[in-house]
Design a protein around this motif. Structure first.
Motif, PDB file in Angstrom:
ATOM      1  N   GLY A  67      65.836  34.976  47.180  1.00  0.00           N
ATOM      2  CA  GLY A  67      65.713  35.821  45.987  1.00  0.00           C
ATOM      3  C   GLY A  67      64.294  36.186  45.582  1.00  0.00           C
ATOM      4  O   GLY A  67      64.093  36.802  44.542  1.00  0.00           O
ATOM      5  N   TRP A  68      63.318  35.797  46.375  1.00  0.00           N
ATOM      6  CA  TRP A  68      61.925  36.153  46.064  1.00  0.00           C
ATOM      7  C   TRP A  68      61.149  36.048  47.374  1.00  0.00           C
ATOM      8  O   TRP A  68      61.633  35.453  48.340  1.00  0.00           O
ATOM      9  N   SER A  69      59.953  36.629  47.442  1.00  0.00           N
ATOM     10  CA  SER A  69      59.305  36.648  48.750  1.00  0.00           C
ATOM     11  C   SER A  69      57.786  36.477  48.743  1.00  0.00           C
ATOM     12  O   SER A  69      57.169  36.379  49.788  1.00  0.00           O
ATOM     13  N   SER A  70      57.181  36.430  47.559  1.00  0.00           N
ATOM     14  CA  SER A  70      55.726  36.513  47.566  1.00  0.00           C
ATOM     15  C   SER A  70      55.016  35.254  47.074  1.00  0.00           C
ATOM     16  O   SER A  70      55.424  34.634  46.090  1.00  0.00           O
ATOM     17  N   ILE A  71      53.955  34.880  47.784  1.00  0.00           N
ATOM     18  CA  ILE A  71      53.107  33.757  47.388  1.00  0.00           C
ATOM     19  C   ILE A  71      51.682  34.303  47.271  1.00  0.00           C
ATOM     20  O   ILE A  71      51.196  34.966  48.192  1.00  0.00           O
ATOM     21  N   ILE A  72      51.056  34.055  46.141  1.00  0.00           N
ATOM     22  CA  ILE A  72      49.709  34.568  45.905  1.00  0.00           C
ATOM     23  C   ILE A  72      48.757  33.382  45.739  1.00  0.00           C
ATOM     24  O   ILE A  72      49.054  32.450  44.984  1.00  0.00           O
ATOM     25  N   ILE A  73      47.644  33.403  46.463  1.00  0.00           N
ATOM     26  CA  ILE A  73      46.716  32.270  46.411  1.00  0.00           C
ATOM     27  C   ILE A  73      45.361  32.714  45.844  1.00  0.00           C
ATOM     28  O   ILE A  73      44.726  33.624  46.378  1.00  0.00           O
ATOM     29  N   TYR A  74      44.952  32.046  44.796  1.00  0.00           N
ATOM     30  CA  TYR A  74      43.620  32.240  44.230  1.00  0.00           C
ATOM     31  C   TYR A  74      42.680  31.194  44.830  1.00  0.00           C
ATOM     32  O   TYR A  74      43.127  30.101  45.184  1.00  0.00           O
ATOM     33  N   PRO A  75      41.380  31.500  44.907  1.00  0.00           N
ATOM     34  CA  PRO A  75      40.452  30.498  45.462  1.00  0.00           C
ATOM     35  C   PRO A  75      40.375  29.231  44.600  1.00  0.00           C
ATOM     36  O   PRO A  75      40.252  28.130  45.118  1.00  0.00           O
ATOM     37  N   GLY A  76      40.417  29.398  43.290  1.00  0.00           N
ATOM     38  CA  GLY A  76      40.356  28.241  42.392  1.00  0.00           C
ATOM     39  C   GLY A  76      41.291  28.440  41.233  1.00  0.00           C
ATOM     40  O   GLY A  76      42.135  29.344  41.265  1.00  0.00           O
ATOM     41  N   SER A  77      41.159  27.616  40.197  1.00  0.00           N
ATOM     42  CA  SER A  77      42.014  27.820  39.032  1.00  0.00           C
ATOM     43  C   SER A  77      41.663  29.190  38.459  1.00  0.00           C
ATOM     44  O   SER A  77      40.532  29.652  38.559  1.00  0.00           O
ATOM     45  N   TYR A  78      42.632  29.835  37.886  1.00  0.00           N
ATOM     46  CA  TYR A  78      42.451  31.232  37.484  1.00  0.00           C
ATOM     47  C   TYR A  78      42.909  31.418  36.049  1.00  0.00           C
ATOM     48  O   TYR A  78      43.693  30.627  35.526  1.00  0.00           O
ATOM     49  N   LYS A  79      42.393  32.462  35.444  1.00  0.00           N
ATOM     50  CA  LYS A  79      42.829  32.792  34.090  1.00  0.00           C
ATOM     51  C   LYS A  79      44.049  33.672  34.201  1.00  0.00           C
ATOM     52  O   LYS A  79      44.025  34.680  34.895  1.00  0.00           O
ATOM     53  N   SER A  80      45.111  33.292  33.520  1.00  0.00           N
ATOM     54  CA  SER A  80      46.281  34.163  33.562  1.00  0.00           C
ATOM     55  C   SER A  80      46.000  35.350  32.642  1.00  0.00           C
ATOM     56  O   SER A  80      45.126  35.311  31.800  1.00  0.00           O
ATOM     57  N   GLU A  81      46.743  36.410  32.845  1.00  0.00           N
ATOM     58  CA  GLU A  81      46.563  37.632  32.066  1.00  0.00           C
ATOM     59  C   GLU A  81      46.651  37.340  30.573  1.00  0.00           C
ATOM     60  O   GLU A  81      47.330  36.406  30.150  1.00  0.00           O
ATOM     61  N   ALA A  82      45.985  38.145  29.779  1.00  0.00           N
ATOM     62  CA  ALA A  82      45.996  37.955  28.336  1.00  0.00           C
ATOM     63  C   ALA A  82      47.434  37.904  27.808  1.00  0.00           C
ATOM     64  O   ALA A  82      47.753  37.152  26.918  1.00  0.00           O
ATOM     65  N   LYS A  83      48.275  38.717  28.405  1.00  0.00           N
ATOM     66  CA  LYS A  83      49.679  38.687  28.015  1.00  0.00           C
ATOM     67  C   LYS A  83      50.491  38.534  29.291  1.00  0.00           C
ATOM     68  O   LYS A  83      50.443  39.381  30.171  1.00  0.00           O
ATOM     69  N   SER A  84      51.191  37.427  29.432  1.00  0.00           N
ATOM     70  CA  SER A  84      51.927  37.234  30.668  1.00  0.00           C
ATOM     71  C   SER A  84      53.241  36.516  30.405  1.00  0.00           C
ATOM     72  O   SER A  84      53.478  35.983  29.337  1.00  0.00           O
ATOM     73  N   VAL A  85      54.086  36.524  31.405  1.00  0.00           N
ATOM     74  CA  VAL A  85      55.372  35.848  31.299  1.00  0.00           C
ATOM     75  C   VAL A  85      55.265  34.546  32.076  1.00  0.00           C
ATOM     76  O   VAL A  85      54.851  34.551  33.221  1.00  0.00           O
ATOM     77  N   ASP A  86      55.588  33.435  31.479  1.00  0.00           N
ATOM     78  CA  ASP A  86      55.424  32.158  32.163  1.00  0.00           C
ATOM     79  C   ASP A  86      56.641  31.847  33.023  1.00  0.00           C
ATOM     80  O   ASP A  86      57.552  32.657  33.173  1.00  0.00           O
ATOM     81  N   GLU A  87      56.646  30.626  33.589  1.00  0.00           N
ATOM     82  CA  GLU A  87      57.697  30.277  34.546  1.00  0.00           C
ATOM     83  C   GLU A  87      59.079  30.212  33.912  1.00  0.00           C
ATOM     84  O   GLU A  87      60.069  30.137  34.605  1.00  0.00           O
ATOM     85  N   PHE A  88      59.155  30.208  32.586  1.00  0.00           N
ATOM     86  CA  PHE A  88      60.466  30.195  31.940  1.00  0.00           C
ATOM     87  C   PHE A  88      60.869  31.579  31.466  1.00  0.00           C
ATOM     88  O   PHE A  88      61.850  31.752  30.769  1.00  0.00           O
ATOM     89  N   GLY A  89      60.043  32.587  31.840  1.00  0.00           N
ATOM     90  CA  GLY A  89      60.349  33.938  31.421  1.00  0.00           C
ATOM     91  C   GLY A  89      59.894  34.221  30.001  1.00  0.00           C
ATOM     92  O   GLY A  89      60.301  35.208  29.392  1.00  0.00           O
ATOM     93  N   ILE A  90      59.044  33.347  29.464  1.00  0.00           N
ATOM     94  CA  ILE A  90      58.583  33.520  28.083  1.00  0.00           C
ATOM     95  C   ILE A  90      57.208  34.193  28.093  1.00  0.00           C
ATOM     96  O   ILE A  90      56.342  33.844  28.895  1.00  0.00           O
ATOM     97  N   VAL A  91      57.008  35.134  27.207  1.00  0.00           N
ATOM     98  CA  VAL A  91      55.728  35.828  27.136  1.00  0.00           C
ATOM     99  C   VAL A  91      54.705  34.957  26.403  1.00  0.00           C
ATOM    100  O   VAL A  91      54.986  34.419  25.335  1.00  0.00           O
ATOM    101  N   HIS A  92      53.536  34.812  27.005  1.00  0.00           N
ATOM    102  CA  HIS A  92      52.481  34.030  26.381  1.00  0.00           C
ATOM    103  C   HIS A  92      51.303  34.901  26.020  1.00  0.00           C
ATOM    104  O   HIS A  92      50.901  35.758  26.785  1.00  0.00           O
ATOM    105  N   GLU A  93      50.738  34.661  24.868  1.00  0.00           N
ATOM    106  CA  GLU A  93      49.532  35.364  24.462  1.00  0.00           C
ATOM    107  C   GLU A  93      48.336  34.486  24.806  1.00  0.00           C
ATOM    108  O   GLU A  93      48.468  33.290  24.989  1.00  0.00           O
ATOM    109  N   GLY A  94      47.174  35.090  24.855  1.00  0.00           N
ATOM    110  CA  GLY A  94      45.964  34.302  25.055  1.00  0.00           C
ATOM    111  C   GLY A  94      45.721  33.952  26.506  1.00  0.00           C
ATOM    112  O   GLY A  94      46.580  34.146  27.354  1.00  0.00           O
ATOM    113  N   GLN A  95      44.534  33.451  26.785  1.00  0.00           N
ATOM    114  CA  GLN A  95      44.193  33.131  28.162  1.00  0.00           C
ATOM    115  C   GLN A  95      44.220  31.636  28.406  1.00  0.00           C
ATOM    116  O   GLN A  95      44.007  30.835  27.519  1.00  0.00           O
ATOM    117  N   GLN A  96      44.463  31.277  29.647  1.00  0.00           N
ATOM    118  CA  GLN A  96      44.654  29.887  29.995  1.00  0.00           C
ATOM    119  C   GLN A  96      44.242  29.693  31.448  1.00  0.00           C
ATOM    120  O   GLN A  96      44.520  30.548  32.281  1.00  0.00           O
TER     121      GLN A  96
END
Ligand SMILES: [Zn+2]
Length: 247
Positions: A92-121
């Motif tokens: 049901g899914w096909s993509s794996i994305i690798i960052y060189p190190g820990s990364y800042k998630s988008e200012a507004k993003s959907v987390d692993e539970f499908g919940i939208v998060h504000e702010g950076q992390q």
């Protein structure tokens, strides 16, 4: 008929594998938690990892270069939890994305539970419902060293959890398992973990039941004795779920 087509297709992929058995042996040699596997299991893991690489795309972000070493390491560790379950558990899914190190998630993003998060992390990995698995190589490359932490296993186990809806610490059970027993043990021990520290178990697991399952799965594969010491019933139901006895 479909089974036959699938077997024929899988065999073609295995016959045309870009990596030899010796390549896989060398890659597995860099991951200490794989040492416990029997020769048969190791060969099964190599086949599964080959099929996994044919099924999933692995791409680098922020200029990160995906080498053979990276692909082999991710594939072997991602396939360890499904060694006796099969690749369809990652459907049901096909993509794996690798960052060189820990990364800042988008200012507004959907987390692993499908919940939208504000702010950076800063993040070392995440798994999206029906979307990609994202990993930081800086964190992933130290996985498998028997220290109880494994971001690769953590994120891919979230994918198993998401097979029956949002991640909630309740993946689809094996046919011979009792779902009520799973829920009872997991709820009881999650409640306990929220108030009691346990040696070798990351406090991040107290966040919610989904993280509890993912963090304890890391311990199950990395330092199983710690899980037996802390929560023996969870070790027991994980043996039945993953169909493996790491101890
Ligand atoms: Zn998580």
């Amino acid at each position: 008929m479909f089974e036959m087509i699938k077997e024929w297709r899988d065999q073609r992929i295995l016959d045309n594998s870009e990596f030899t058995s010796a390549d896989w042996q060398r890659a597995a040699g860099r991951i200490p938690i794989l040492e416990r596997l029997t020769d048969d299991e190791m060969n099964e893991l190599f086949e599964l990892a080959t099929l996994f690489l044919a099924d999933k795309s692995i791409t680098g972000a922020q200029g990160f270069k995906i080498t053979d070493k990276v692909r082999q390491s991710i594939a072997l560790q991602a396939c360890l939890p499904i060694l006796h379950l099969g690749l369809e558990w990652y459907k049901g899914w096909s993509s794996i994305i690798i960052y060189p190190g820990s990364y800042k998630s988008e200012a507004k993003s959907v987390d692993e539970f499908g919940i939208v998060h504000e702010g950076q992390q800063h993040r070392s990995g995440e798994a999206w419902q029906r979307g990609p698995v994202i990993l930081s190589w800086k964190d992933a490359k130290h996985s498998g060293e028997r220290d109880g932490h494994n971001v690769v296993i953590h994120e891919f186990v979230h994918k198993l959890d998401m097979l029956n809806g949002r991640a909630n610490g309740f993946p689809p059970m094996q046919p011979d398992m009792d779902p009520e027993r799973w829920t009872k043990i997991m709820s009881r021990d999650f409640e306990d973990f929220q108030t009691h520290r346990k040696s070798g178990l990351d406090r991040y697991g107290a966040t919610n039941p989904a993280e509890f399952f993912a963090v304890l799965s890391e311990v199950f594969f990395e330092t199983p004795q710690k899980l037996v010491d802390a929560y023996p019933d969870i070790y027991d139901i994980m043996v039945k779920f993953f169909r493996q006895t790491p101890l």
